[in-house]
Design a protein around this motif. Structure first.
Motif, mmCIF file in Angstrom:
data_model
loop_
_atom_site.group_PDB
_atom_site.id
_atom_site.type_symbol
_atom_site.label_atom_id
_atom_site.label_comp_id
_atom_site.label_asym_id
_atom_site.label_seq_id
_atom_site.Cartn_x
_atom_site.Cartn_y
_atom_site.Cartn_z
ATOM 1 N N ALA A 48 19.071 11.952 -8.230
ATOM 2 C CA ALA A 48 17.994 12.538 -7.439
ATOM 3 C C ALA A 48 16.724 11.699 -7.494
ATOM 4 O O ALA A 48 15.960 11.665 -6.546
ATOM 5 N N ALA A 49 16.443 11.000 -8.611
ATOM 6 C CA ALA A 49 15.178 10.268 -8.760
ATOM 7 C C ALA A 49 15.219 8.984 -7.943
ATOM 8 O O ALA A 49 16.158 8.200 -8.069
ATOM 9 N N PRO A 50 14.238 8.710 -7.062
ATOM 10 C CA PRO A 50 14.210 7.457 -6.283
ATOM 11 C C PRO A 50 13.837 6.272 -7.174
ATOM 12 O O PRO A 50 13.228 6.422 -8.214
ATOM 13 N N ALA A 51 14.231 5.035 -6.731
ATOM 14 C CA ALA A 51 13.914 3.809 -7.469
ATOM 15 C C ALA A 51 12.406 3.569 -7.456
ATOM 16 O O ALA A 51 11.744 3.732 -6.428
ATOM 17 N N ARG A 52 11.874 3.179 -8.598
ATOM 18 C CA ARG A 52 10.443 2.948 -8.705
ATOM 19 C C ARG A 52 10.083 1.611 -8.060
ATOM 20 O O ARG A 52 10.747 0.597 -8.277
ATOM 21 N N PRO A 53 8.993 1.549 -7.253
ATOM 22 C CA PRO A 53 8.576 0.280 -6.638
ATOM 23 C C PRO A 53 8.144 -0.717 -7.713
ATOM 24 O O PRO A 53 7.584 -0.346 -8.740
ATOM 25 N N VAL A 54 8.393 -1.984 -7.441
ATOM 26 C CA VAL A 54 8.016 -3.074 -8.343
ATOM 27 C C VAL A 54 6.679 -3.646 -7.870
ATOM 28 O O VAL A 54 6.532 -4.003 -6.691
ATOM 29 N N ALA A 55 5.709 -3.739 -8.782
ATOM 30 C CA ALA A 55 4.396 -4.297 -8.445
ATOM 31 C C ALA A 55 4.494 -5.816 -8.335
ATOM 32 O O ALA A 55 4.941 -6.488 -9.266
ATOM 33 N N VAL A 56 4.092 -6.369 -7.198
ATOM 34 C CA VAL A 56 4.163 -7.814 -6.960
ATOM 35 C C VAL A 56 2.882 -8.269 -6.266
ATOM 36 O O VAL A 56 2.073 -7.460 -5.801
ATOM 37 N N GLU A 57 2.709 -9.574 -6.201
ATOM 38 C CA GLU A 57 1.659 -10.191 -5.402
ATOM 39 C C GLU A 57 2.308 -10.864 -4.203
ATOM 40 O O GLU A 57 3.401 -11.431 -4.321
ATOM 41 N N VAL A 58 1.632 -10.816 -3.081
ATOM 42 C CA VAL A 58 2.213 -11.337 -1.849
ATOM 43 C C VAL A 58 1.272 -12.332 -1.201
ATOM 44 O O VAL A 58 0.087 -12.413 -1.535
ATOM 45 N N ALA A 59 1.824 -13.113 -0.270
ATOM 46 C CA ALA A 59 1.058 -14.083 0.516
ATOM 47 C C ALA A 59 1.646 -14.118 1.911
ATOM 48 O O ALA A 59 2.841 -13.857 2.113
ATOM 49 N N THR A 60 0.813 -14.429 2.859
ATOM 50 C CA THR A 60 1.233 -14.482 4.254
ATOM 51 C C THR A 60 1.559 -15.910 4.655
ATOM 52 O O THR A 60 0.838 -16.850 4.295
ATOM 53 N N VAL A 61 2.650 -16.088 5.383
ATOM 54 C CA VAL A 61 3.021 -17.410 5.880
ATOM 55 C C VAL A 61 2.031 -17.808 6.972
ATOM 56 O O VAL A 61 1.891 -17.105 7.978
ATOM 57 N N LEU A 62 1.359 -18.934 6.765
ATOM 58 C CA LEU A 62 0.318 -19.374 7.687
ATOM 59 C C LEU A 62 0.791 -20.589 8.474
ATOM 60 O O LEU A 62 1.494 -21.459 7.943
#
Length: 373
Positions: A48-62
């Motif tokens: 019943a318990a959903p998977a916990r989100p993983v904290a990450v850093e992101v960047a945009t493809v420029l």
């Protein structure tokens, strides 16, 4: 009798264990509430318990525009450079230059005592003249039939021997005078008139600085792009703010097996004399301007047999294999696999698996999503 007692004890113990087990099962069953009519049984807590989100850093493809170039370092060398050394031993009788002066090709720089070689040359010339006169006289006598042709041939051979002796003596005498092999600037001498110099001892250097050479190395990945005649820009820390233009003169056909690099030689004009051999210079080769190049931070690339990144799609991590290009300023070119505007994970990839939900700490949640992870 004892055997009967043991069997009775074992039977009573076994029965007691069965009773305790039945009591525990009944107690647990009575505590669990029965599902109401029409209602399904509750799923286990792990499902019943959903998977916990993983904290990450992101960047945009420029997609950026930049000059397609590369840099290198090198050392300047004179177009022509030589250290003058005598081929024979002798005593210096004359020095025909000033330290650091400009000399022309053929100028007399250093003369040795040539008394003996000059005398040998004069003797050889006299013998040659005598042999020449004898040969001419024999020619006249042969016309009058006073001598045989063999006598004329002998005099001709003697003349050739004496001419060779003159050439040998002249060559010995010429080695007593050292001339400038090309136009250039002489260095600082450490000898004086009267010094006895041994064969092969260094006298002075001469450098042609009207044009300079610079040797440098590039990674083998640039082999197909660098060409002879290509222009490049260079500068020196000794002349800050000044830029000089050189041209690629030659490319070494062999690649260094240790560093996997190619040796390149360029030449530049130095008529003003601002640059000197031995100076350290920084070079920049431009191959044109490229537009719309996709760039991502180096941290986003996961090393491996095939480079890959984690792309964020609908809040989940999706592993994408990419093809990379050049690297510059901690950025990597993406040749294939991503598009401009894609969001990739730049930190926290080690905790991710394909399809895992991700969250960016500090990112503003979209409207209507308050309270959602």
């Amino acid at each position: 009798m004892n055997k009967m007692k043991r069997r009775g004890v074992l039977a009573l113990s076994f029965a007691g264990l069965l009773g305790l087990g039945f009591y525990a099962w009944s107690a647990n069953r009575s505590e669990a509430p029965a599902p109401a009519p029409g209602q399904k049984a509750a799923a286990p807590a792990a499902q019943a318990a959903p998977a916990r989100p993983v904290a990450v850093e992101v960047a945009t493809v420029l997609a950026v525009d930049f000059a397609d170039d590369t840099t290198a370092v090198g050392t300047l060398k004179a177009a022509e450079s030589v250290v003058l050394r005598p081929e024979v031993s002798g005593r210096i009788t004359r020095i025909g230059f000033r330290d650091g002066a400009l000399v022309n090709k053929g100028d007399l720089l250093i003369a040795f005592d040539a008394t003996i070689p000059d005398a040998e040359l004069a003797q050889a010339q006299a013998n040659r003249d005598l042999a020449l006169a004898s040969f001419k006289r024999n020619q006249e006598l042969l016309e009058k039939k006073f001598i045989s042709p063999q006598a004329l041939d002998a005099s001709a051979a003697t003349l050739k021997v004496q001419e060779a002796a003159v050439q040998l003596a002249a060559a010995k005498a010429a080695k007593m005078r050292i001339q400038a092999p090309f136009r250039g600037i002489v260095g600082l001498r450490d000898v004086s008139v009267g010094s006895y110099i041994k064969e092969g001892e260094a006298l002075v250097n001469i450098e042609d600085v009207s044009s300079l050479r610079v040797d440098f190395r590039l990674a083998e990945t640039w082999l197909e792009r660098v060409k002879a005649g290509q222009s490049l820009e260079l500068g020196s820390d000794a002349l800050p703010g000044q830029r000089f233009v050189a041209k690629v003169e030659a490319i070494d056909p062999q690649i260094d097996p240790n560093g996997r690099s190619i040796a390149v030689r360029a030449r530049l004009d130095n008529a003003a004399g601002q640059l000197r051999p031995g100076m350290f210079v920084r070079l920049r080769l431009a191959f044109g301007e490229r537009k719309g190049v996709l760039m991502v931070p180096e941290e986003a690339i996961m090393p491996g047999a095939k480079p890959a990144v984690f792309k964020v799609v609908d809040g989940k991590a999706e592993r994408v294999v990419v093809r990379t290009g050049i690297r510059r300023d901690a950025q990597v070119e993406i040749v294939d696999g991503l598009a401009a505007g894609d969001v990739v994970v730049s930190a926290g990839q080690l905790k991710l698996r394909p399809g895992a939900p991700v969250t960016v700490p500090g990112a503003k949640a979209p409207e209507g999503a308050q309270g959602k992870p």
